[in-house]
Structure formats: structure tokens, C-alpha cells
Enzyme design. Structure first.
Site: not given
Ligand code: 13P
Ligand code: G3H
Ligand code: ZN
Length: 316
Positions: A83-84, A185, A218, A260, A264, A285
Site C-alpha cells: 500500500d502506497h 483517516g 472507511s 484501514d 483501527r 488476550r
Molecule cells: P481509510 O483511512 O479510509 O481506512 O483508508 C485506507 C487506505 O486508503 C489505505 O491505503
Molecule cells: O493509506 C494509509 C493507510 O491507512 C496506512 O497508514 O502508513 O499509518 O500504516 P500507515
Molecule cells: Zn490509501
């Protein structure tokens, strides 16, 4: 079944009007919650790992956890996605480490540089049987390792449909993350949520059959927001993408939906609840377990919102 790329998933998703959930993983409990849900709902799955996740948990631990998920679920196609990714070297490392899909996010670069960088990643990844997602336009929100735009700037940086056509043709990329008003976020909108479906529609007409990706998807589910705020948290203004908008996008060529923040928040809400109700609790646990169960139930629900529940077999 071994890890798969997202190629067949996207072909089926596009044709049949659904999207595959791409869920971020950072530890064992999050992964187990997601995988338990897809095993029950028989859905295809993309597990994605950010740069932040790699530096938090280490690639070898995350890969080992995903290998177990794959081995235990031979009837579910699972794609492991970066991711990214920010540089060619990060993407190359992930291809070499066994990822089946990588994202190169050159969206903050000028258009021509984004094309050059994406093309470089595509050439290396395709030579190694790995698919590539890129991004055009810019998203909002600030995450640990992914810097986005402010609320006010999001709508000024939507994906330009004509640029999208040139970008896809020049890079040979397999899917494209589009900016349509979402942000990463928990604080996506200051006022009523609004997405630019006209942009999705225009790109869909210009690039028929080409899979689009929606980041920042999200929903900030009320159930978890309320628990967090009730048990000592402070997220009163959190706001996400309405689930109807996600279902609508899934029918318009958006084949991958990134989630994501909802994971969370599910985990955080349950941990806060356990700590508030049982102040003497100190066994991980007993708070990570309820968090994992909340993730499972939340993901099961999302798979129906995306329309991919029951679609695992057709994506094998
Ligand atoms: P959210 O923050 O909306 O869950 O998006 C996650 C995301 O795009 C990860 O690449
Ligand atoms: O795109 C962003 C995701 O929510 C990942 O976030 O780099 O904090 O793991 P992070
Ligand atoms: Zn993203």
C-alpha cells in the site's frame, strides 16, 4: 492455493459489479479477524501492507502471518499488496519479497514524473509476474506515512479523466487509484460527505473495463465511534464515507476498496471498552481477543456492502 495477483479478482469484480476489500494489516490479531471473516463469507481478499506496517511489524513477521492465512484457506484467493509504495526501490524490494501486487504512489509528483516512475515500477513488476496500482490526483488526510491534502484542498485535486487515459496508456499500469473526494483517516469531511461520482463515470466511459481503486474508504462506523467516545476517547468529529456510496462505486468500475481506519477503530473501541469495564484487566488476550472478534464482524458486514461475499470461487 498460493498467493494470487488481483488480475482475475478485478476482471470478475468489474464484470459482475462488485469490489474486493483491501484491508490493511499491522499485526496478527488484525489479520486473523479479517481472514476469519472472509473464510466464513467466502470472499476474495486483498491484504495490504503499508510502509508504516513494514517498519512496525517487520516484513518477515507479516509475511509469515499471511502465509499461514493462505495455507489455512486453500479455497480463498488472497493477494498480498504493498500500500502506497513511495519509491522504485521500495516496490522492487516488495516484488523480490513475494508480494503479488504493489502500489507506486507518485501522485504528489508532477504528471510526467508520476508517469516515468510508474512505468519503471510496471516494467520490473510485470517481468516478475506482479501487478501494479498507481495513483493520479491527490487524496486528503494525514496518516503516519502517507501525507495528504487538507479538507479544503481535496476537491481541487480530483483525478482528471483525460489525464487518466494518457496515464494508463503510457504506464501500462493494471489499476488506478482515483481521487474523488475521499481522504485517509477518521476525519474525511467537515460537512455532509460528497464524492465526485461524475469523475468515476467519465473515467469509466473513457477506459471501459479498466479497474479503479478507491482509497480512504472507511465509513467510521457509528457503533465504534460511540464506544470510543463513551470510554474515554475523543473523536467527536470523526466522519467517513457512507456505505451506500461505497456500494454505488462498486457498481461503477471501482474494483478495490481500501479500508484501514475502520479496522483501527473496531480494535480501539473494544480495547477501550474492556479497560473501562474491567480496570484490573492485564491479560492482552482478554482485550485483543474482543478486538479481533469486532474486526471479524465488521469485515463480514463490509463484504456485503462491497458485494464480494460468496465470490471467492469465481476469482480463483
Ligand atoms: P481509510 O483511512 O479510509 O481506512 O483508508 C485506507 C487506505 O486508503 C489505505 O491505503
Ligand atoms: O493509506 C494509509 C493507510 O491507512 C496506512 O497508514 O502508513 O499509518 O500504516 P500507515
Ligand atoms: Zn490509501
Amino acid at each position: 492455493m498460493a498467493l494470487v495477483t488481483s488480475k482475475k479478482m478485478f476482471e470478475r469484480a468489474y464484470k459482475n459489479g462488485y469490489a474486493v476489500g483491501a484491508f490493511n494489516v499491522n499485526n496478527m490479531e488484525i489479520t486473523q479477524g479479517i481472514v476469519a471473516a472472509i473464510a466464513e463469507e467466502k470472499a476474495p481478499l486483498i491484504l495490504q501492507i503499508s510502509r508504516g506496517a513494514r517498519s512496525y511489524a517487520s516484513m518477515s513477521y507479516l509475511k509469515a502471518i499471511i502465509d499461514v492465512a493462505v495455507a489455512e484457506n486453500p479455497d480463498i484467493p488472497i493477494c498480498m499488496h504493498l500500500d502506497h509504495g513511495d519509491t522504485f526501490d521500495t516496490c522492487k524490494q516488495c516484488v523480490d519479497d513475494g508480494f503479488t501486487s504493489v502500489m507506486i504512489d507518485g501522485s504528489h509528483h508532477p504528471f510526467e514524473e508520476n508517469i516515468r516512475l510508474t512505468r519503471q515500477v510496471v516494467e520490473y513488476a510485470h517481468d516478475n509476474g506482479v501487478v501494479v496500482e498507481a495513483e493520479l490526483g491527490q487524496l486528503g488526510g494525514i496518516e503516519e506515512d502517507v501525507v495528504g491534502l487538507s479538507h479544503d484542498d481535496v476537491l481541487k485535486h480530483l483525478t482528471d479523466p483525460d489525464q487518466a487515459v494518457r496515464f494508463v496508456e503510457k504506464t501500462g499500469v493494471d489499476s488506478l487509484a482515483v481521487a474523488i473526494g475521499t481522504s485517509h483517516g477518521a476525519y474525511k469531511f467537515k460537512t455532509a460527505p460528497k464524492l465526485a461520482f461524475d469523475v468515476v463515470e467519465k473515467i469509466g466511459k473513457k477506459l471501459p473495463g479498466f479497474p479503479l481503486v478507491m482509497h480512504g474508504s472507511s465509513s467510521v462506523l457509528p457503533e465504534f465511534k460511540e464506544l470510543i467516545n463513551k470510554y474515554g476517547g475523543k473523536m467527536p468529529d470523526a466522519m467517513g464515507v457512507p456505505e451506500e456510496a461505497i456500494s454505488k462505486a462498486a457498481k461503477m468500475g471501482v474494483c478495490k476498496v481500501n479500508i484501514d481506519t475502520d479496522l483501527r477503530m473496531a480494535l480501539t473501541a473494544k480495547i477501550r471498552q474492556v479497560f473501562a469495564e474491567k480496570p484490573g484487566e492485564f491479560d492482552p488476550r482478554h482485550y485483543l481477543g474482543p478486538g479481533r472478534e469486532a474486526i471479524k464482524q465488521m469485515v463480514k458486514h463490509k463484504l456485503h456492502v462491497l458485494g464480494c461475499a460468496g465470490k471467492a470461487a469465481e476469482c480463483m
